[in-house]
Design a protein around this motif. Structure first.
Motif, PDB file in Angstrom:
ATOM      1  N   LEU A 106       0.969  -1.061  -0.099  1.00  0.00           N
ATOM      2  CA  LEU A 106       0.030  -0.065  -0.060  1.00  0.00           C
ATOM      3  C   LEU A 106       0.749   1.279   0.002  1.00  0.00           C
ATOM      4  CD1 LEU A 106      -2.688  -0.917   2.638  1.00  0.00           C
ATOM      5  CD2 LEU A 106      -2.955  -0.926   0.135  1.00  0.00           C
ATOM      6  N   ASN A 107       0.861   2.156  -0.935  1.00  0.00           N
ATOM      7  CA  ASN A 107      -0.167   1.897  -1.920  1.00  0.00           C
ATOM      8  C   ASN A 107       0.188   0.833  -2.968  1.00  0.00           C
ATOM      9  OD1 ASN A 107      -1.835   3.893  -1.128  1.00  0.00           O
ATOM     10  ND2 ASN A 107      -0.967   5.506  -2.151  1.00  0.00           N
ATOM     11  N   ASP A 108      -0.674   0.165  -3.914  1.00  0.00           N
ATOM     12  CA  ASP A 108      -0.501  -0.675  -4.648  1.00  0.00           C
ATOM     13  C   ASP A 108       0.704  -0.335  -5.835  1.00  0.00           C
ATOM     14  OD1 ASP A 108      -1.379  -3.370  -6.199  1.00  0.00           O
ATOM     15  OD2 ASP A 108      -1.448  -1.922  -7.995  1.00  0.00           O
ATOM     16  N   LEU A 109       1.572  -1.311  -6.122  1.00  0.00           N
ATOM     17  CA  LEU A 109       2.581  -1.030  -7.030  1.00  0.00           C
ATOM     18  C   LEU A 109       2.105  -0.609  -8.188  1.00  0.00           C
ATOM     19  CD1 LEU A 109       5.561  -3.739  -6.024  1.00  0.00           C
ATOM     20  CD2 LEU A 109       5.048  -1.169  -5.401  1.00  0.00           C
ATOM     21  N   ASN A 110       1.225  -1.022  -8.661  1.00  0.00           N
ATOM     22  CA  ASN A 110       0.998  -0.489 -10.032  1.00  0.00           C
ATOM     23  C   ASN A 110       0.172   0.932 -10.225  1.00  0.00           C
ATOM     24  OD1 ASN A 110       1.300  -3.084 -11.539  1.00  0.00           O
ATOM     25  ND2 ASN A 110      -0.824  -3.542 -10.704  1.00  0.00           N
ATOM     26  N   ALA A 111      -0.140   1.378  -9.055  1.00  0.00           N
ATOM     27  CA  ALA A 111      -0.284   2.828  -8.745  1.00  0.00           C
ATOM     28  C   ALA A 111       0.681   3.509  -8.656  1.00  0.00           C
ATOM     29  CB  ALA A 111      -1.544   2.851  -7.640  1.00  0.00           C
ATOM     30  N   ILE A 112       1.672   2.969  -7.861  1.00  0.00           N
ATOM     31  CA  ILE A 112       2.905   3.876  -7.568  1.00  0.00           C
ATOM     32  C   ILE A 112       3.737   4.044  -8.964  1.00  0.00           C
ATOM     33  CG2 ILE A 112       5.314   3.484  -6.676  1.00  0.00           C
ATOM     34  CD1 ILE A 112       3.976   2.474  -3.945  1.00  0.00           C
ATOM     35  N   GLU A 113       3.820   2.904  -9.612  1.00  0.00           N
ATOM     36  CA  GLU A 113       4.513   3.040 -10.987  1.00  0.00           C
ATOM     37  C   GLU A 113       3.971   4.027 -11.806  1.00  0.00           C
ATOM     38  OE1 GLU A 113       6.555  -0.224 -13.972  1.00  0.00           O
ATOM     39  OE2 GLU A 113       5.034  -0.969 -12.509  1.00  0.00           O
ATOM     40  N   TRP A 114       2.627   4.216 -12.042  1.00  0.00           N
ATOM     41  CA  TRP A 114       1.940   5.222 -12.547  1.00  0.00           C
ATOM     42  C   TRP A 114       2.430   6.514 -11.992  1.00  0.00           C
ATOM     43  CZ3 TRP A 114      -1.894   8.500 -10.681  1.00  0.00           C
ATOM     44  CH2 TRP A 114      -2.790   9.219 -11.395  1.00  0.00           C
ATOM     45  N   ASN A 115       2.353   6.818 -10.712  1.00  0.00           N
ATOM     46  CA  ASN A 115       2.582   7.925 -10.316  1.00  0.00           C
ATOM     47  C   ASN A 115       4.029   8.543 -10.126  1.00  0.00           C
ATOM     48  OD1 ASN A 115       2.516   9.517  -6.786  1.00  0.00           O
ATOM     49  ND2 ASN A 115       1.089  10.210  -8.581  1.00  0.00           N
ATOM     50  N   LEU A 116       4.952   7.528 -10.366  1.00  0.00           N
ATOM     51  CA  LEU A 116       6.344   7.776 -10.454  1.00  0.00           C
ATOM     52  C   LEU A 116       6.759   8.932 -11.218  1.00  0.00           C
ATOM     53  CD1 LEU A 116       8.180   4.460 -10.569  1.00  0.00           C
ATOM     54  CD2 LEU A 116       8.398   5.900  -8.683  1.00  0.00           C
ATOM     55  N   ASP A 117       5.983   9.211 -12.561  1.00  0.00           N
ATOM     56  CA  ASP A 117       6.318   9.918 -13.326  1.00  0.00           C
ATOM     57  C   ASP A 117       5.198  11.061 -13.472  1.00  0.00           C
ATOM     58  OD1 ASP A 117       6.842  11.118 -16.147  1.00  0.00           O
ATOM     59  OD2 ASP A 117       8.469   9.687 -16.398  1.00  0.00           O
ATOM     60  N   LYS A 118       5.693  12.360 -13.408  1.00  0.00           N
ATOM     61  CA  LYS A 118       4.519  13.466 -13.436  1.00  0.00           C
ATOM     62  C   LYS A 118       3.791  13.528 -14.800  1.00  0.00           C
ATOM     63  CE  LYS A 118       7.116  16.101  -9.818  1.00  0.00           C
ATOM     64  NZ  LYS A 118       8.182  15.007  -9.658  1.00  0.00           N
ATOM     65  N   ASN A 119       4.047  12.725 -15.944  1.00  0.00           N
ATOM     66  CA  ASN A 119       3.493  12.518 -17.058  1.00  0.00           C
ATOM     67  C   ASN A 119       1.892  12.196 -16.524  1.00  0.00           C
ATOM     68  OD1 ASN A 119       4.606  13.108 -19.447  1.00  0.00           O
ATOM     69  ND2 ASN A 119       6.392  12.047 -18.676  1.00  0.00           N
ATOM     70  N   TYR A 120       1.576  11.513 -15.143  1.00  0.00           N
ATOM     71  CA  TYR A 120       0.287  11.492 -15.150  1.00  0.00           C
ATOM     72  C   TYR A 120      -0.524  12.529 -14.900  1.00  0.00           C
ATOM     73  CZ  TYR A 120       1.182  13.084 -10.355  1.00  0.00           C
ATOM     74  OH  TYR A 120       1.587  13.941  -9.327  1.00  0.00           O
ATOM     75  N   LEU A 121      -0.084  13.545 -14.705  1.00  0.00           N
ATOM     76  CA  LEU A 121      -0.749  14.884 -14.847  1.00  0.00           C
ATOM     77  C   LEU A 121      -1.593  14.928 -16.160  1.00  0.00           C
ATOM     78  CD1 LEU A 121       1.828  17.149 -13.125  1.00  0.00           C
ATOM     79  CD2 LEU A 121      -0.351  16.458 -12.180  1.00  0.00           C
ATOM     80  N   GLU A 122      -0.857  14.726 -17.235  1.00  0.00           N
ATOM     81  CA  GLU A 122      -1.593  14.857 -18.631  1.00  0.00           C
ATOM     82  C   GLU A 122      -2.703  14.019 -18.569  1.00  0.00           C
ATOM     83  OE1 GLU A 122      -0.826  16.403 -21.971  1.00  0.00           O
ATOM     84  OE2 GLU A 122      -0.485  17.606 -19.840  1.00  0.00           O
ATOM     85  N   GLU A 123      -2.697  12.689 -17.969  1.00  0.00           N
ATOM     86  CA  GLU A 123      -3.882  11.641 -17.871  1.00  0.00           C
ATOM     87  C   GLU A 123      -4.974  12.439 -16.908  1.00  0.00           C
ATOM     88  OE1 GLU A 123      -4.805   7.387 -16.183  1.00  0.00           O
ATOM     89  OE2 GLU A 123      -2.886   7.693 -17.023  1.00  0.00           O
ATOM     90  N   LEU A 124      -4.768  13.001 -15.869  1.00  0.00           N
ATOM     91  CA  LEU A 124      -5.737  13.604 -14.883  1.00  0.00           C
ATOM     92  C   LEU A 124      -6.302  14.944 -15.609  1.00  0.00           C
ATOM     93  CD1 LEU A 124      -3.905  13.329 -11.668  1.00  0.00           C
ATOM     94  CD2 LEU A 124      -5.797  12.043 -12.175  1.00  0.00           C
ATOM     95  N   LYS A 125      -5.547  15.350 -16.427  1.00  0.00           N
ATOM     96  CA  LYS A 125      -5.922  16.654 -17.191  1.00  0.00           C
ATOM     97  C   LYS A 125      -7.252  16.548 -18.113  1.00  0.00           C
ATOM     98  CE  LYS A 125      -4.019  20.381 -20.185  1.00  0.00           C
ATOM     99  NZ  LYS A 125      -3.020  20.864 -20.899  1.00  0.00           N
ATOM    100  N   ARG A 126      -7.321  15.182 -18.437  1.00  0.00           N
ATOM    101  CA  ARG A 126      -8.609  14.878 -19.259  1.00  0.00           C
ATOM    102  C   ARG A 126      -9.913  14.781 -18.886  1.00  0.00           C
ATOM    103  NH1 ARG A 126      -4.400  11.634 -21.877  1.00  0.00           N
ATOM    104  NH2 ARG A 126      -4.785   9.817 -20.810  1.00  0.00           N
TER     105      ARG A 126
END
Length: 332
Positions: A106-126
């Motif tokens: 916790l948190n799940d490693l798949n979620a952490i892997e997604w959150n490692l890189d701030k490119n996730y902001l582009e996904e949230l922006k949608r």
């Protein structure tokens, strides 16, 4: 189990209720914080007081080789693991070992892997409910970053993404923590003295994309407002401010922190929209810190931290118990 409302109770009698379930918790940290950061030490204290079995483990400790097994841990909780930035390949291999051994994290490693890189902001922006600090990206390996930054700033001004009279900007690596590589620059200085930034940009782009944003002036006087959530429920809010001689809010750079004692309910909901979206896409999230900056009085998402954020217990046993109760909610 302790039943908590959508907004966690702040009753001082909050207790830790594990439903009589005995679990072995491993708090994962780095060799700089082998017994957790000062802010997190209250978790160990409360575990001891409440007969909860736990231990602190350093993720790349050579003595742990071969010890990452389900028999040794029922659950791993990642905390002050801030050195991964400089050991990213090694850290990705560690995550694979944990996944292969099917240890719950916790948190799940798949979620952490997604959150490692701030490119996730582009996904949230949608998401129509989430407003992001205006940004564009320069990709890893770019050989002429200054030319690209100048060109993209001009495009952003023409499109309305950036204000036309904006002169001050910030760049930072998308793979980074604790203010690493975060640099403030003046547009004309970048034009006339590019050598001041060239070597740093080349270094950052050798391992990561970079994100470029307008410098948000409100951070100086109003600071960065953060909302902390446990298991998707709002817990508390803090405000971080930079020192007089810096613009970065992290304590390692002289920043200060204060409790946001009466956060606006509409602003809590803005942060709630962010964590709701993440949970919808990534599943249950034990802890999250939603960092926001104010532009023209409106809060915009700066970062959404679900990997290794400081959670700012600040010695408050009620908040720390709330966190531990949330663990048992997720492992019941």
């Amino acid at each position: 189990m302790t039943v908590l409302s959508k907004r966690h109770s702040t009753n001082s009698s909050t207790t830790i209720n594990n439903g009589q379930k005995i679990i072995k918790i491993g708090f994962v940290s780095s060799d700089q914080y082998p017994t957790l950061s000062n802010d997190d030490k209250i978790l160990i204290q409360l575990c001891v007081e409440n007969n909860i079995e736990c231990k602190c483990v350093v993720w790349d400790d050579v003595n742990m080789i071969g010890q990452w097994k389900k028999d040794n841990f029922d659950i791993l909780i990642i905390r002050s693991l801030w050195d991964y930035v400089f050991k990213i390949d090694k850290f990705l291999k560690w995550m694979k070992i944990i996944k292969d051994n099917k240890i719950k994290v916790l948190n799940d490693l798949n979620a952490i892997e997604w959150n490692l890189d701030k490119n996730y902001l582009e996904e949230l922006k949608r998401s129509s409910e989430i407003e992001i600090v205006p940004s564009f990206y320069i990709r890893k390996g770019e050989h002429y970053p200054i030319n690209v930054i100048l060109r993209e700033i001009e495009y952003a001004k023409q499109s309305g993404l950036f204000k036309y009279d904006q002169l001050c900007f910030v760049f930072k690596p998308t793979l980074g923590a604790n203010g690493y590589g975060t640099t403030k620059f003046d547009l004309y200085e970048l034009i006339y003295y590019p050598e001041k930034y060239q070597s740093l940009l080349n270094h950052l782009l050798s391992t990561s994309d970079i994100i470029v944003q307008p410098f948000i002036n409100s951070v100086i006087e109003e600071g960065e407002t953060s909302f902390v959530f446990f298991n998707g429920k709002f817990s508390h809010s803090i405000i971080k401010k930079p020192s007089l001689n810096d613009f970065r809010v992290q304590e390692d750079h002289g920043g200060t922190v204060q409790r946001n004692v009466n956060p606006n309910s509409n602003e809590i909901q803005k942060a709630q929209n962010v964590i709701n979206k993440i949970i919808q896409e990534k599943g249950p999230i034990l802890y999250a810190r939603i960092d926001m900056l104010r532009i023209n009085g409106i809060l915009y998402l700066s970062e959404s931290e679900i990997f290794e954020p400081t959670l700012y217990f600040m010695g408050d046993t009620i908040i720390a118990k709330r966190f531990l109760n949330s663990i048992f909610e997720l492992v019941k």
